[in-house]
Enzyme design. Structure first.
Site, PDB file in Angstrom:
ATOM      1  N   GLU A  49     -42.248 -53.283  63.362  1.00 29.05           N
ATOM      2  CA  GLU A  49     -42.745 -54.468  64.035  1.00 29.05           C
ATOM      3  C   GLU A  49     -42.899 -54.797  65.428  1.00 29.05           C
ATOM      4  O   GLU A  49     -42.857 -56.028  65.845  1.00 29.05           O
ATOM      5  CB  GLU A  49     -42.212 -55.931  63.234  1.00 29.05           C
ATOM      6  CG  GLU A  49     -42.180 -55.686  61.688  1.00 29.05           C
ATOM      7  CD  GLU A  49     -43.562 -55.619  61.288  1.00 29.05           C
ATOM      8  OE1 GLU A  49     -44.494 -55.982  61.832  1.00 29.05           O
ATOM      9  OE2 GLU A  49     -43.629 -54.980  60.255  1.00 29.05           O
TER      10      GLU A  49
HETATM   11  C1  LIG Z   1     -38.107 -47.539  58.352  1.00 30.75           C
HETATM   12  C2  LIG Z   1     -39.394 -47.972  58.775  1.00 30.75           C
HETATM   13  C3  LIG Z   1     -40.175 -48.711  58.307  1.00 30.75           C
HETATM   14  C4  LIG Z   1     -41.658 -48.849  58.858  1.00 30.75           C
HETATM   15  N1  LIG Z   1     -42.457 -49.722  57.997  1.00 30.75           N
HETATM   16  C5  LIG Z   1     -43.755 -49.686  58.534  1.00 30.75           C
HETATM   17  C6  LIG Z   1     -44.917 -50.205  57.710  1.00 30.75           C
HETATM   18  O1  LIG Z   1     -44.430 -50.847  56.634  1.00 30.75           O
HETATM   19  N2  LIG Z   1     -46.184 -50.250  58.053  1.00 30.75           N
HETATM   20  C7  LIG Z   1     -46.601 -49.606  59.212  1.00 30.75           C
HETATM   21  O2  LIG Z   1     -47.945 -49.690  59.617  1.00 30.75           O
HETATM   22  N3  LIG Z   1     -45.574 -49.296  60.224  1.00 30.75           N
HETATM   23  C8  LIG Z   1     -44.184 -49.125  59.722  1.00 30.75           C
HETATM   24  N4  LIG Z   1     -43.494 -48.417  60.638  1.00 30.75           N
HETATM   25  C9  LIG Z   1     -43.628 -47.959  61.719  1.00 30.75           C
HETATM   26  C10 LIG Z   1     -43.213 -48.705  62.845  1.00 30.75           C
HETATM   27  O3  LIG Z   1     -43.817 -49.864  62.945  1.00 30.75           O
HETATM   28  C11 LIG Z   1     -43.417 -47.812  64.091  1.00 30.75           C
HETATM   29  O4  LIG Z   1     -42.363 -47.013  64.290  1.00 30.75           O
HETATM   30  C12 LIG Z   1     -43.161 -48.712  65.513  1.00 30.75           C
HETATM   31  O5  LIG Z   1     -44.472 -49.700  65.814  1.00 30.75           O
HETATM   32  C13 LIG Z   1     -43.016 -47.972  66.773  1.00 30.75           C
HETATM   33  O6  LIG Z   1     -44.300 -46.935  66.658  1.00 30.75           O
HETATM   34  P1  LIG Z   1     -43.719 -45.457  67.123  1.00 30.75           P
HETATM   35  O7  LIG Z   1     -42.442 -45.001  66.128  1.00 30.75           O
HETATM   36  O8  LIG Z   1     -44.895 -44.505  66.968  1.00 30.75           O
HETATM   37  O9  LIG Z   1     -43.167 -45.303  68.472  1.00 30.75           O
HETATM   38  P2  LIG Z   1     -43.752 -45.276  69.719  1.00 30.75           P
HETATM   39  O10 LIG Z   1     -45.139 -46.028  70.254  1.00 30.75           O
HETATM   40  O11 LIG Z   1     -44.042 -43.826  70.218  1.00 30.75           O
HETATM   41  O12 LIG Z   1     -42.760 -45.614  70.891  1.00 30.75           O
HETATM   42  C14 LIG Z   1     -41.592 -45.063  71.235  1.00 30.75           C
HETATM   43  C15 LIG Z   1     -40.996 -45.678  72.524  1.00 30.75           C
HETATM   44  O13 LIG Z   1     -41.609 -45.476  73.450  1.00 30.75           O
HETATM   45  C16 LIG Z   1     -41.811 -46.990  74.057  1.00 30.75           C
HETATM   46  N5  LIG Z   1     -43.365 -47.408  74.087  1.00 30.75           N
HETATM   47  C17 LIG Z   1     -44.571 -46.783  73.656  1.00 30.75           C
HETATM   48  N6  LIG Z   1     -45.634 -47.360  74.457  1.00 30.75           N
HETATM   49  C18 LIG Z   1     -45.230 -47.928  75.352  1.00 30.75           C
HETATM   50  C19 LIG Z   1     -45.916 -48.559  76.504  1.00 30.75           C
HETATM   51  N7  LIG Z   1     -47.321 -48.630  76.609  1.00 30.75           N
HETATM   52  N8  LIG Z   1     -45.261 -49.267  77.424  1.00 30.75           N
HETATM   53  C20 LIG Z   1     -43.927 -48.931  77.473  1.00 30.75           C
HETATM   54  N9  LIG Z   1     -43.247 -48.291  76.562  1.00 30.75           N
HETATM   55  C21 LIG Z   1     -43.675 -47.852  75.549  1.00 30.75           C
HETATM   56  C22 LIG Z   1     -41.624 -47.867  72.849  1.00 30.75           C
HETATM   57  O14 LIG Z   1     -40.956 -49.190  73.291  1.00 30.75           O
HETATM   58  C23 LIG Z   1     -40.390 -47.243  72.320  1.00 30.75           C
HETATM   59  O15 LIG Z   1     -39.285 -47.491  72.792  1.00 30.75           O
HETATM   60  C24 LIG Z   1     -41.899 -48.282  59.959  1.00 30.75           C
HETATM   61  C25 LIG Z   1     -40.989 -47.533  60.884  1.00 30.75           C
HETATM   62  C26 LIG Z   1     -40.003 -47.467  60.128  1.00 30.75           C
HETATM   63  C27 LIG Z   1     -38.913 -46.503  61.140  1.00 30.75           C
END
Ligand SMILES: Cc1cc2nc3c(=O)[nH]c(=O)nc-3n(C[C@H](O)[C@H](O)[C@H](O)COP(=O)(O)OP(=O)(O)OC[C@H]3O[C@@H](n4cnc5c(N)ncnc54)[C@H](O)[C@@H]3O)c2cc1C
Length: 550
Positions: free
Chosen positions: A424
């Site tokens: 989220e």
């Molecule tokens: C148990 C679980 C349940 C989930 N359930 C759902 C669901 O039901 N539906 C769904 O759609 N998704 C779901 N997700 C996905 C979740 O919403 C994403 O993991 C989350 O939005 C972060 O995306 P990412 O993992 O790709 O991290 P990334 O976007 O790769 O981010 C990694 C790190 O980099 C930082 N970062 C990224 N971009 C920037 C920027 N522009 N500037 C500064 N810092 C940045 C972030 O703050 C973070 O610390 C779930 C994830 C988990 C683990």
């Protein structure tokens, strides 16, 4: 044999409802909300606590141990989960806040979040299904056609049907605009959806007959540009056949083992457009906003249980002292740990209730409440996640070696809590949102918060707000350095928001010892914490530059 959580103090939670931001205005704002008298509130808390204790808590450990399985392409949930879900639906728990016209109880959101705390205190993995369900209700209510509303809302409200939010992809996590899933129109007005979504909570399961996936997919506009749009993609089509949505993988993860996290393949799946094409990201916010607030409630549930476990254990465990051993809660260091562990969830509850009320008033057209809710949303989401993890960690510390074992619930709480600052919207993203959108681009929500904080006369709150204003003015004068200071600014805004809640409790003259002591404990150190964060905000950009030298 796993120790259970102590019973929560329902009288205190009920008091916090009565002390919450403009609770009487909420009761007066809609006919059905007037039913949320203090007696009704207590009855809901009491019923939710009993259900949580009898049905959910026994499931928590077994769901954690068994997890879910992928069998012949379908997700099978842990033993006992389905029976628990059926009881939850039959008892009417999903219906609390849904409108009367759709079979809901029409109660204000504060009661749904208060009950959620009690359910998630007992079994957070179970709670991962009702959250998208309640949030999808809001989305379809806002952007569905009349036919969709008639078909879906009563079934989502009752808990008969489930829902997901399908936005994340391997290449589009925080950056949702990069989603590559695409939607093409069919001749009959439906759309074909193709692509893969990852980490989808309850993407498939055996608890409900139907699942509505709210899917973000790219459509092509008249100029040939890709535009994110939103679709409702049912797992089962109107003729009863299965839609072409395949579970490609079931993730193995650190915590929340009872909540299936799936990679879903949309293989030309049939979907129905929600709202307007190209407006998917903006429309999605209705759902995401509710889910972010629910993360705050889940964090509160995990944190309040962990704090209570620590308090109960420290009263029994004897170590040190002469000539007889003393309960460890007699040692000054443990007392400080317990006080910190109790303070953060107590104030977080007040903040959660404030945002729930502000959202309800906003839905009735109250602009001040809407602005306040906009400021507090990234704060309550992030604080919920951080307080949950920190309090679970603090409980393990108080329990010592016992806390590190699975005979006590704190180790599972720590694992379950870890994701709350990631999904989220990760903390860094919430921080950029607060700093850029809610402060630098348009500071009306920030001003709404200053407006409510100004009504409290506590000097310790005033000192904290002065630090917030100093930091906000510095960011406005140095926007190029805002990214480096954003996370510290989010934390400073959280200190200020919790200080506002604490000052309200002090000012109310409440005779609740825990509210009084924790509020004073927080306020006494708030300004110094805020000042340290202010220094970090200014230093952030330069500190980040050090990384470039590596
Ligand atoms: C148990 C679980 C349940 C989930 N359930 C759902 C669901 O039901 N539906 C769904 O759609 N998704 C779901 N997700 C996905 C979740 O919403 C994403 O993991 C989350 O939005 C972060 O995306 P990412 O993992 O790709 O991290 P990334 O976007 O790769 O981010 C990694 C790190 O980099 C930082 N970062 C990224 N971009 C920037 C920027 N522009 N500037 C500064 N810092 C940045 C972030 O703050 C973070 O610390 C779930 C994830 C988990 C683990």
């Amino acid at each position: 044999m796993r120790a259970s959580n102590p019973a929560p103090d329902l009288t205190r939670i009920a008091r916090q409802i009565e002390l919450s931001y403009r609770v009487d205005d909420v009761r007066n704002a809609r006919e059905s909300w007037a039913a949320a008298t203090s007696d009704t509130c207590f009855a809901v808390l009491d019923g939710a606590e009993k259900f949580a204790r009898d049905v959910l808590e026994p499931l928590n450990f077994s769901m954690d141990r068994s997890g879910c399985a992928l069998v012949d392409g379908r997700v099978v949930t842990a033993p006992g989960h389905r029976t628990g879900w059926v009881s939850y639906v039959e008892a009417g728990w999903p219906t609390l806040e849904a409108a009367l016209e759709y079979g809901g109880q029409g109660l204000p959101a504060i009661l749904a979040f208060a009950a959620q705390e009690l359910f998630d205190r007992a079994c957070p993995a179970f709670g991962m299904l009702p959250v998208p369900q309640r949030s999808a209700f809001r989305l379809i209510d806002a952007y569905g056609t009349d036919a969709m509303r008639g078909e879906w809302l009563p079934r989502l409200a009752s808990g008969e049907w489930g829902a997901t939010v399908c936005v994340s992809e391997v290449g589009a996590g925080s950056d949702l605009a990069r989603a590559s899933t695409r939607a093409t129109p069919n001749d009959d007005g439906t759309w074909s959806i193709t692509g893969e979504k990852c980490w989808i909570s309850y993407g498939d399961h055996d608890l409900t007959d139907q699942i509505g996936h709210a899917v973000l997919a790219q459509t092509i506009d008249a100029e040939g540009r890709k535009r994110p749009s939103l679709f409702l993609v049912p797992a089962r089509l109107p003729d009863g056949s299965r839609n072409t949505v395949a579970v490609r993988r079931l993730e193995h993860k650190l915590g929340l083992h009872g909540s299936p996290t799936c990679a879903l393949g949309f293989e030309g799946a049939t979907g129905w457009l929600l709202g307007e094409p190209g407006r998917g990201l903006a429309q999605l916010f209705v759902m995401i906003a509710n889910m972010r607030l629910a993360v705050g409630a889940m964090g509160l549930g995990i944190a309040s249980a962990a704090a209570d476990v620590a308090l109960a254990y420290a009263a029994e465990r004897k170590q040190g002292g002469k000539p007889d051993p003393l309960p460890i809660n007699q040692h000054a260091d443990v007392r400080l740990q317990l006080l910190d562990a109790l303070t953060a969830p107590t104030l977080l509850r007040g903040l959660l209730f404030a945002v729930a009320n502000a959202n309800d008033l906003a839905a009735q057209g109250d602009g001040d409440a809407e602005a306040l809710a906009a400021w507090l949303l990234p704060i309550v989401k992030t604080t919920g996640g951080e307080v949950a993890f920190d309090t679970a960690g603090a409980a393990i510390q108080v329990l010592g070696g016992a806390g590190y074992t699975n005979e006590w619930p704190a180790e599972q709480a720590l694992r379950d809590a870890r994701v709350l600052t990631i999904f989220e919207g990760a903390t860094g993203i919430q921080a950029l949102d607060l700093t850029h959108r809610r402060l630098l681009a348009d500071d009306s929500s920030y001003r709404a918060f200053l407006g409510v904080a100004e009504t409290c006369s506590d000097d310790r709150l005033k000192a904290c707000i002065a630090e917030l204003e100093k930091a906000a003015n510095w960011l406005k004068a140095n926007p190029a350095k805002a990214d480096g200071g954003a996370t510290a600014f989010l934390h400073l805004a959280a200190v200020a928001a919790l200080s506002w809640i604490a000052a309200e409790y002090v000012g109310s003259g409440t005779d609740d010892a825990v509210l009084k002591v924790t509020a004073d404990h927080w306020l006494d150190t708030a300004a110094s914490k805020a000042a340290a964060l202010g220094a970090r905000i200014k230093a952030g950009a330069a500190l980040a530059d050090r990384f470039a030298a590596l």
